[in-house]
Scaffold this active site. Structure first.
Site, short mmCIF file in Angstrom:
data_model
loop_
_atom_site.label_atom_id
_atom_site.label_comp_id
_atom_site.label_asym_id
_atom_site.label_seq_id
_atom_site.Cartn_x
_atom_site.Cartn_y
_atom_site.Cartn_z
N TYR A 138 0.81 -1.22 0.00
CA TYR A 138 0.00 0.00 0.00
C TYR A 138 0.84 1.28 0.00
CZ TYR A 138 -4.32 -2.59 0.96
OH TYR A 138 -5.41 -3.43 0.88
N LYS A 189 4.68 -14.53 3.43
CA LYS A 189 4.87 -15.37 2.25
C LYS A 189 6.35 -15.34 1.89
CE LYS A 189 3.40 -17.97 -1.09
NZ LYS A 189 2.95 -19.35 -0.86
N ASP A 221 -1.04 -18.45 2.38
CA ASP A 221 -1.96 -19.41 1.74
C ASP A 221 -2.40 -20.47 2.74
OD1 ASP A 221 0.71 -20.24 1.75
OD2 ASP A 221 0.63 -21.22 -0.21
N ASP A 245 -5.26 -7.32 4.94
CA ASP A 245 -6.51 -6.91 4.29
C ASP A 245 -7.31 -8.14 3.89
OD1 ASP A 245 -8.40 -5.24 2.91
OD2 ASP A 245 -7.46 -5.91 1.04
N ASP A 249 -11.04 -10.23 5.80
CA ASP A 249 -12.37 -10.46 5.20
C ASP A 249 -12.76 -11.93 5.41
OD1 ASP A 249 -12.53 -7.81 4.28
OD2 ASP A 249 -13.36 -8.42 2.33
#
Ligand code: IPM
Ligand code: MN
Length: 357
Positions: A138, A189, A221, A245, A249
């Site tokens: 970001y 990751k 993942d 982010d 969700d």
């Protein structure tokens, strides 16, 4: 003695104004029960203001916010405005310009009825995701050449600084100290994105300073998979901006949906911003269908942050109590009215005995 808090409101777009209205109804109830007060100023930023004036949110406004205790934001985003323009200027603007380096996203299930996972209940879903909030993907370093041609090249740079990584990891360990399970999981990751080795090393170094805290690691993942299969494995988790982010969700669904998921954008000791994690949902605007609980829980987080811990816990107890009694039947849009839920929760808060009569 009563305390007064200076709060800026940015109701914003879509369902933002109506969910903020219900959040304030519950805040009013807390003030009358717990004897503190707030000075509130509503700011006009969002799509309407942008379309009228061409202004997103001026720099002077960010500066004026630095003197406040907190900002409560509803939602930003409108189909009439270019994708991401207002979101980046206002939401990311607040995060970056106020240096709100922690995006704290609790994922807590209050009632098994609202969890889509088979055989999982409140004892299995209680985690605190600490999303890095000022750098990573970001950072705003991106570009494109030969746009619109077959030879187009587009880039977006992920930025990780030692200071940025260290302060969010340290925050996660500090939070874990006050939780019963005392565990922090690093989600990254680093096997594919080798720059994230900075997360691996910093996590090990900071973790060594907290011998009482258990540590764990999952690649993003695999973390998505574990969050569905064994959510009880997570306590506090810390992760770069983009992964935070995405996984929150997923987490929101595990705790009952976007209707309940709240967040705090924090810089401990400075003006911090609180918001539901859902968006502006234009299709539900002004229909009295949007669930205001996420914003009400954001008010609870805001009160904890400013030091009104009892009021904060009373909101949480009101919401979980109403769920346990079956009075809150669903967290989806349109089952209960927006105003109905706000009033139900505010009334429950008011039914608490005042501490100082
Ligand atoms: C969030 C939102 C924002 C983000 C958008 C609106 C820029 O999805 O707060 O999770 O990506 O951080
Ligand atoms: Mn998001």
């Amino acid at each position: 003695m009563t305390s007064a808090y200076d709060i800026a409101l940015i109701p914003g777009d879509g369902i933002g104004p109506e969910v903020v209205r219900e959040g304030l109804k519950v805040l009013d109830a807390c003030e009358s029960v717990f004897g503190f007060s707030t000075k509130r100023e509503e700011l006009p930023y969002g799509a309407e203001h942008y379309l009228k004036t061409g202004e997103t949110m001026p720099d002077e406004e960010f500066d004026r916010l630095r003197d406040r205790n907190a900002v409560l934001l509803g939602a930003i985003g409108d189909p009439r405005v270019e994708v991401g323009l207002l979101e980046f200027a206002i939401i990311a603007g607040l995060r970056f310009k106020l240096d709100l380096y922690v995006n704290l996203r609790p994922i807590k299930l209050y009632d098994a009825r609202f969890c889509p996972l088979k055989d999982k209940g409140p004892a299995d879903v209680d985690m605190l995701i600490c999303r890095e909030n000022t750098e990573g993907a970001y950072s705003g370093i991106h570009g494109a050449v030969r746009r619109g041609t077959p030879f187009e090249v587009a880039t977006q740079t992920m930025v990780f600084t030692r200071r940025g990584v260290e302060r969010i990891i340290r925050y996660a360990f500090e939070r874990a100290m006050n939780r019963p399970r005392k565990k922090v999981t690093l989600i990254d990751k680093a096997n594919a994105l080798r720059s994230q080795d900075i997360w691996t090393r910093t996590f090990a170094e900071v973790g060594a300073e907290y011998p009482d805290i258990k540590t764990d690691h999952a690649y993003i993942d695999a973390a998505c998979m574990w969050m569905i299969k064994n959510p009880e494995w997570f306590d506090v988790a810390v992760t770069p901006n983009l992964f935070g982010d995405i996984i929150t969700d997923l987490g929101a669904m595990v705790q009952g949906g976007m209707g309940i998921a709240a967040s705090g954008n924090l810089h401990p000791g400075q003006t911090s911003m609180f918001e539901p994690i859902h968006g502006s949902a234009p299709k539900y605007k002004d229909q009295n269908k949007a669930n205001p609980i996420a914003t009400i829980m954001a008010v609870s987080m805001m009160l904890e942050y400013v030091g009104e811990v009892e009021a904060s816990q009373t909101i949480e107890a009101a919401v979980s109590g109403l769920m346990a009694e079956g009075r809150i039947k669903s967290l989806g849009a349109g089952v209960h009215g927006t105003e109905e839920l706000g009033t139900m929760i505010a009334d429950r808060v008011r039914s608490q005995t005042p501490l100082t009569a």
